[in-house]
Design an enzyme around this catalytic site. Structure first.
Site, mmCIF file in Angstrom:
data_model
loop_
_atom_site.group_PDB
_atom_site.id
_atom_site.type_symbol
_atom_site.label_atom_id
_atom_site.label_comp_id
_atom_site.label_asym_id
_atom_site.label_seq_id
_atom_site.Cartn_x
_atom_site.Cartn_y
_atom_site.Cartn_z
ATOM 1 C CD GLU A 1 52.314 3.074 -94.196
ATOM 2 O OE1 GLU A 1 51.523 3.949 -93.796
ATOM 3 O OE2 GLU A 1 52.109 2.367 -95.165
ATOM 4 C CB ALA B 1 47.386 12.262 -93.187
ATOM 5 C CG ASN C 1 49.720 6.563 -86.727
ATOM 6 O OD1 ASN C 1 50.546 5.868 -87.279
ATOM 7 N ND2 ASN C 1 49.745 7.902 -86.765
ATOM 8 C CD GLU D 1 45.677 9.107 -93.999
ATOM 9 O OE1 GLU D 1 45.985 7.964 -93.577
ATOM 10 O OE2 GLU D 1 46.151 9.588 -95.059
ATOM 11 C CG HIS E 1 44.288 3.784 -94.544
ATOM 12 N ND1 HIS E 1 44.482 2.764 -95.447
ATOM 13 C CD2 HIS E 1 45.071 4.811 -94.985
ATOM 14 C CE1 HIS E 1 45.325 3.166 -96.393
ATOM 15 N NE2 HIS E 1 45.695 4.405 -96.144
ATOM 16 C CD GLU F 1 48.204 3.629 -98.490
ATOM 17 O OE1 GLU F 1 47.252 4.384 -98.787
ATOM 18 O OE2 GLU F 1 48.681 3.582 -97.336
HETATM 19 N N1 PHE Z 1 49.862 5.399 -95.119
HETATM 20 C C1 PHE Z 1 49.789 6.815 -95.371
HETATM 21 C C2 PHE Z 1 48.558 7.030 -96.226
HETATM 22 O O1 PHE Z 1 48.488 6.798 -97.357
HETATM 23 C C3 PHE Z 1 50.916 7.423 -96.078
HETATM 24 C C4 PHE Z 1 52.211 7.415 -95.350
HETATM 25 C C5 PHE Z 1 53.183 6.491 -95.678
HETATM 26 C C6 PHE Z 1 52.456 8.322 -94.375
HETATM 27 C C7 PHE Z 1 54.394 6.472 -95.035
HETATM 28 C C8 PHE Z 1 53.667 8.330 -93.729
HETATM 29 C C9 PHE Z 1 54.631 7.409 -94.066
HETATM 30 O O2 PHE Z 1 47.558 7.356 -95.797
HETATM 31 ZN ZN ZN Z 2 46.771 5.613 -97.443
#
Ligand code: PHE
Ligand code: ZN
Length: 885
Positions: free
Chosen positions: A127, A268, A271, A304, A307, A326
Site C-alpha cells: 500500500e 502496521a 494485508n 488492522e 480492516h 481509514e
Molecule cells: N493501511 C495502513 C493502516 O492504516 C497504513 C499503511 C499505509 C501502512 C501505507 C503502510 C503503508 O492500517
Molecule cells: Zn488503517
C-alpha cells in the site's frame, strides 16, 4: 527519483480500468543478491469500459524485464513499449494470459516499499503503490484478483515462508532450498498482497468464530522477542470477539497471521490474512514497553484486524477514497479501545491529539478534505485528516443516526458491497438507505477542508423564562477552497442550573421536554435555538463529548469554567472546562511575558486543580488528565502568531507554581500510588494505567520543586520499579532536571541495560530529543553518532529527529534557525534513501506561517534550499512546493 515534475492526479479524472485481472499466480525465487518474480495474470476486457481492445498499460517501476509472454507467445521488443513506469502492449482478444519474469533487488531497497529486507528477513509493503515495484500489474485498488503465491528460498536462512490466504503445498528442493504455496480465495487489490520469508518464531493460539469455525492465530517475531507477544495475542482475540458482537463481522480464512518487522514506514498493514506490523506496534511486556505502548499495541492490532471487513472485503475504488477504509476503521478501533479501557479518557486523548495536530494540518498549506480531490503522491495523503478527522466524520454519523440505525447502515454497506471496490458516496448511501436520514448536506464534511468555527452566544429572558442560544458557523479558506458552505454540526448540549443539575430541554414549538442532554443539528451559517420553561439563568455545557470537530467559542468566565469542572455530568466536558480555564490563564501569562512584566498565576487555576487532586472519588486517570496543562503544540495551534519562547516560559512558570502550591497533595498522591505500584506486579489494565498515570504526572510536577526528597523518590522509582512506564518517567524527570550527575548516571545505566533492545533505545533517544533545556540541538547531533542510531530505521528517525522537531519546540525554533537547518539537512539526506520518511519529517517546517517574520524567513529559506537540492522524490517535492506556494 523524479525525472520530470510530478503530475497532479485528479479525482474527477477517474475512469474504470480497461482490463480486469481474475487470477494472479506469482512465483518468487528469493536470493541474497536478487529476486526473480514470475507473474501469470489471467485477464479480460472490462465489460464496463466500452467497446474495442485498447492498449494494455501495466504499472511497473524499478523492474528488470527478463521475459514477457502473451498467451504463451514470447514477445519481442517490438511487441511492447517500456518506460520507467509502464509496460504497454496490445491484446488481440477479450481474454488472455500475460506471463512476465522480472528481476528485482530487495536487498538494496531502502525506501521500504515493495519487497525489501529488514533485519535479514524478506517482507513486503504494497500500500498504496508498492506492488508495481514487484511485478508488472494493474496496480490500482479497483482491480481485484485471487492470488496464488509460491515462494522459494534457502531453507536454513528462511525457514518460514508466508503469504496471504491458506497454505496449500510445500516441499524442499536440491541445494538447500525449500518452497511453499499459499492461496488466497478472496479477491483483493494488489495493495493487500504480502509475502514474508525469514527465521521467525511464532506464538500460536485459536479463536472460535460466532458460527463455530476454528481459526488458527499466529504472531511471528524474531526469536529473541518471543516473550513479548502475549499482549498482542490477547488484543487480537478481544478484537475478533468485539467485531462479532458490535458489528456482526466474522473472520473468513482458516488462519490469521501477524509478522513483526523492525524497519517499517508506518504503524502496521492489513494485508489479507497476513498483517505486517512495525515491531513497535506488536511487542509489549512490562519491562520494556510503557502503558501507552501497551495501549497502542491493543489499538493497532484491533485496527488492522478490523480492516479485514472495512478495507479488505469492501475496499476503495481509488485512493481519493482512502478515508472510506481509514476513517471508518479508526472510528471502529477508537470505540473498541473505549470499550476495553476508560471511554472518557480515550476520548480526551483523541481530542487532545486531533486539536493539536489535525487542526494544525487543516490550517496549513497541506490542508485537504477528508476525501481529497487531487494529489501528486498518494503516500503524502495518509494524513491526520484522512484518518482522525475521517473518524470524527464517522462518529458524527453515529451520533446523528444513533447506534441502532448506524449498525443497520453498516450491515447494509457490508452486504451490498462485499467483494467490491467502492466510494465514500456508496458508504453514505448505505447509511441513508438503512436509516431514512438524508445526509446530502452532511457530505460537505468529505469535500470541504478546514476546521469550522462555531461561535455561540446566549440570552436569557427572565420574564418569558426562555433561554436562547445564537450560533454562527464559519470555516476559514484553505488551499483551492476560498468559500465554504455551512456544515451539519451535531451539537450535543445540556443546560445546568445553579446546583449543577441538568434542566429539561424543551425547544420552542415542542410540546414537552426531550431529555436533559440532547443533540441539536446546526445546519445554517447563523441559527438560533430557544428553550422554554427555563426558570433561572442556566450555564450551558456545549459540544459534549466533542460531538463535532470544530473550534467552539463561548464567553465563559473563569468562575463558570470552574463550576463546570466540578459539576458537569459529562466527563469529557469537565476536562474540557479545565483545559479552557488553563488556556485563559496561560494566555494571560504569555501576554505578561511578551510585555516584559512579572508573571502572575491566577490563583483560581491552583484552586481548581487542588480540588481535583483532593477529590478521592474521581477516576485517577481523569485526575491525571485534568492536571495536564494544554501542550505547547496546542497553544501554538490556537495562537495567531505563536511566540515559542513566551509559550514555553508561561507554561513552565505555571507548572512550577502549581508544583510549589500543590506540593502537599501531589506528594501524598505520589507516595500512595508508588506504594501500590511497589507492591503490585505490573498489569496492563485500565485501573493500573490510571494509577500509574497519576503517579507519574505527580512526579513530574514534584520534580520541578527540586526538593531532595523528590530527587530521592525519582531515583528510587527509577531503580526499583518493575516496568517501563515507571522507569521511563523517572528517567524523563531526571533528564529534564538540573541534577546533572544523577541524570548522566541514569542515562548511562539505561543504555547499558537496554542497548540490545532497539525499541527501548528508541524511548531513550526520544526522552533526550524532547528535553527542552538549552542546548537541545547539540544533544541531538551528538546522539546521531551513537552506535544504536541509524538513519536507515524509520523508528530511529522518528525517535530522535521527529521528537526533536515535533516536541521540543523551544529548541527546534531556536531564533538563529539552527533547528530548521538541521531538519532540512536530514530531509535532504532521507530524500535519497526513503522518500516517505523524508516527506513526513517536513511537517514542522510547513507550519512557517504561524511564526514571527524572522522565523518565517528562516523556515522558508530552508524549504527553498530543499527544493534546490537536486532530484527530489515526488513525496518531498509535493510537500515543499505546496508549502512555499
Ligand atoms: N493501511 C495502513 C493502516 O492504516 C497504513 C499503511 C499505509 C501502512 C501505507 C503502510 C503503508 O492500517
Ligand atoms: Zn488503517
Amino acid at each position: 527519483m523524479r525525472t520530470e515534475q510530478p503530475k497532479m492526479i485528479y479525482l474527477k479524472d477517474y475512469q474504470v480500468p480497461d482490463y480486469l485481472i481474475d487470477e494472479t499466480h506469482l512465483t518468487f525465487e528469493l536470493f541474497e543478491d536478487h529476486t526473480l518474480v514470475h507473474a501469470q495474470l489471467v485477464m479480460r476486457r472490462n465489460p464496463d469500459a466500452g467497446a474495442g481492445l485498447p492498449a494494455l498499460v501495466l504499472d511497473g517501476q524499478q523492474l528488470e524485464l527478463l521475459e514477457l509472454k502473451l498467451d504463451d507467445r514470447v514477445l519481442g521488443a517490438a511487441d511492447y513499449q517500456l518506460t520507467d513506469s509502464h509496460l504497454t502492449l496490445q491484446p488481440t482478444q477479450e481474454q488472455f494470459v500475460i506471463d512476465s519474469s522480472v528481476r528485482i533487488h530487495p536487498e538494496s531497497n531502502t525506501a521500504l516499499e515493495g519487497l525489501y529486507k529488514s533485519s535479514g528477513m524478506f517482507c513486503t509493503q504494497c500500500e498504496a503503490e508498492g506492488f508495481r515495484k514487484i511485478t508488472y500489474y494493474l496496480d490500482r485498488p479497483d482491480v481485484m484478483s485471487t492470488f496464488t503465491t509460491t515462494l522459494s528460498a534457502e531453507q536454513h536462512r528462511y525457514p518460514v515462508l508466508l503469504s496471504n490466504g491458506n497454505p496449500i503445498a510445500s516441499g524442499s528442493e536440491e541445494g538447500g532450498r525449500h518452497w511453499a504455496t499459499w492461496e488466497d480465495p478472496f479477491k483483493k487489490p494488489a495493495y493487500l498482497f504480502a509475502l514474508v520469508a525469514g527465521d521467525l518464531w511464532c506464538v500460536e493460539d485459536r479463536f472460535t468464530t460466532m458460527s463455530a469455525r476454528e481459526v488458527t492465530l499466529r504472531i511471528y517475531v524474531e526469536p529473541e522477542n518471543i516473550d513479548k507477544v502475549q499482549h498482542a495475542m490477547d488484543s487480537l482475540k478481544k478484537s475478533m470477539k468485539w467485531d462479532e458482537e458490535v458489528y456482526g463481522r466474522e473472520y473468513d480464512l482458516d488462519i490469521f497471521m501477524i509478522v513483526a518487522v523492525n524497519d517499517f514506514n508506518m504503524g502496521a498493514m492489513e494485508n489479507k490474512g497476513l498483517n505486517i506490523f512495525n515491531s513497535s506496534c506488536v511487542l509489549a511486556k512490562a519491562e520494556t514497553a510503557t502503558d501507552a505502548a501497551h495501549q497502542r499495541v491493543e489499538a493497532v492490532v484491533a485496527h488492522e484486524y478490523f480492516h479485514n471487513w472495512s478495507g479488505n472485503r469492501v475496499t476503495c475504488r481509488d485512493w481519493f477514497q482512502l478515508s472510506l477504509k481509514e476513517g471508518f476503521t479508526v472510528f471502529r478501533d477508537a470505540e473498541f479501545s473505549a470499550d476495553m479501557n476508560s471511554r472518557t479518557v480515550k476520548r480526551i486523548e483523541d481530542v487532545a491529539y486531533l486539536r493539536t495536530h489535525q487542526f494544525a494540518e487543516d490550517a496549513g498549506p497541506m490542508a485537504h478534505p477528508v476525501r481529497p480531490d487531487s494529489f501528486m503522491e498518494i503516500s503524502n495523503f495518509y494524513t491526520l485528516t484522512v484518518y482522525e478527522k475521517g473518524s470524527e466524520v464517522l462518529r458524527m454519523i453515529h451520533t446523528l443516526l444513533g447506534p441502532q440505525l448506524f449498525r443497520k447502515g453498516s450491515d447494509l454497506y457490508f452486504a451490498r458491497h462485499d467483494g467490491q471496490a467502492v466510494t465514500c458516496d456508496d458508504f453514505i448511501k448505505a447509511m441513508e438507505d438503512a436509516s431514512g436520514v438524508d445526509l446530502t448536506q452532511f457530505k460537505r464534511w468529505y469535500s470541504q477542508a478546514g476546521t469550522p468555527r462555531l461561535e455561540v452566544s446566549e440570552s436569557y429572558d427572565a420574564a418569558a423564562n426562555t433561554y436562547r442560544l445564537q450560533l454562527r458557523q464559519s470555516c476559514p479558506a484553505t488551499p483551492g477552497q476560498a468559500e465554504k458552505l455551512p456544515f451539519v454540526i451535531p451539537l450535543e448540549l445540556a443546560l445546568l442550573d445553579a446546583q449543577g443539575r441538568e434542566l429539561p430541554l424543551q425547544l420552542v414549538g415542542e410540546d414537552k421536554p426531550v431529555g436533559t442532554s440532547r443533540v441539536l443539528q446546526v445546519t445554517q451559517a447563523e441559527q438560533a435555538f430557544t428553550f422554554v420553561n427555563i426558570a433561572e439563568q442556566p450555564l450551558p455545557s456545549l459540544l459534549r463529548g466533542f460531538s463535532a470537530p470544530v473550534k467552539l467559542s463561548f464567553p465563559y468566565s473563569r468562575d463558570q469554567l470552574m463550576f463546570l469542572m466540578q459539576h458537569d455530568s459529562d466527563g469529557f466536558n469537565r476536562w474540557e472546562a479545565g483545559q479552557q480555564l488553563a488556556v485563559q490563564v496561560l494566555q494571560e501569562l504569555i501576554g505578561q511575558h511578551q510585555r516584559g512584566e512579572l508573571l502572575v498565576l491566577d490563583p483560581r487555576l491552583v484552586a481548581a486543580l487542588r480540588s481535583v487532586l483532593e477529590n478521592d472519588s474521581l477516576d485517577q486517570a481523569m485526575v491525571a488528565e485534568m492536571l495536564s496543562l494544554p501542550g505547547e503544540g496546542y497553544l501554538t495551534e490556537i495562537s495567531d502568531v505563536a511566540d515559542v519562547d513566551a509559550i514555553h516560559a508561561a507554561r513552565e512558570f505555571a507548572r512550577a507554581q502549581l508544583a510549589e502550591a500543590l506540593f502537599e497533595p501531589l506528594w501524598a498522591r505520589y507516595q500512595a500510588n508508588r506504594e501500590v505500584s511497589r507492591n503490585t506486579p505490573y498489569v496492563a489494565e485500565s485501573a493500573h494505567f490510571a494509577r500509574r498515570s497519576l503517579q507519574n504526572i505527580a512526579l513530574s510536577y514534584l520534580m520541578l520543586t527540586g526538593k531532595p526528597q523528590v530527587l530521592a523518590a525519582a531515583l528510587e522509582q527509577y531503580e526499583a520499579c518493575d516496568n517501563m512506564t515507571e522507569r521511563l518517567t523517572a528517567l524523563a524527570v531526571l533528564v529534564n532536571s538540573p541534577f546533572e550527575a544523577e541524570k548522566a548516571e541514569a542515562l548511562k545505566a539505561f543504555a547499558e541495560h537496554f542497548k540490545d533492545n532497539a525499541l527501548v533505545m528508541d524511548q531513550w533517544f526520544s526522552v533526550q530529543a524532547a528535553c527542552t533545556l538549552p542546548g537541545g540541538l547539540a544533544r541531538v547531533q551528538a546522539l546521531m553518532q551513537h552506535p544504536a542510531f541509524t538513519m536507515k530505521n524509520p523508528n530511529k528517525v522518528r525517535a530522535l529527529i521527529g521528537a526533536f522537531a515535533g516536541q521540543n519546540l523551544v529548541n527546534f525554533h531556536a531564533a538563529d534557525g539552527s533547528g530548521y537547518r538541521f531538519l532540512a539537512d536530514q530531509v535532504i539526506s532521507l530524500n535519497a534513501t526513503n522518500p516517505q520518511i523524508a516527506s513526513r519529517q517536513l511537517g514542522p517546517l510547513t507550519r512557517w506561517r504561524k511564526y514571527d517574520a524572522s522565523r518565517q524567513a528562516l523556515m522558508r529559506a530552508e524549504l527553498e534550499r530543499i527544493l534546490a537540492s537536486g532530484e527530489l522524490s515526488s513525496d518531498v517535492f509535493e510537500v515543499v512546493s505546496k508549502s512555499l506556494a
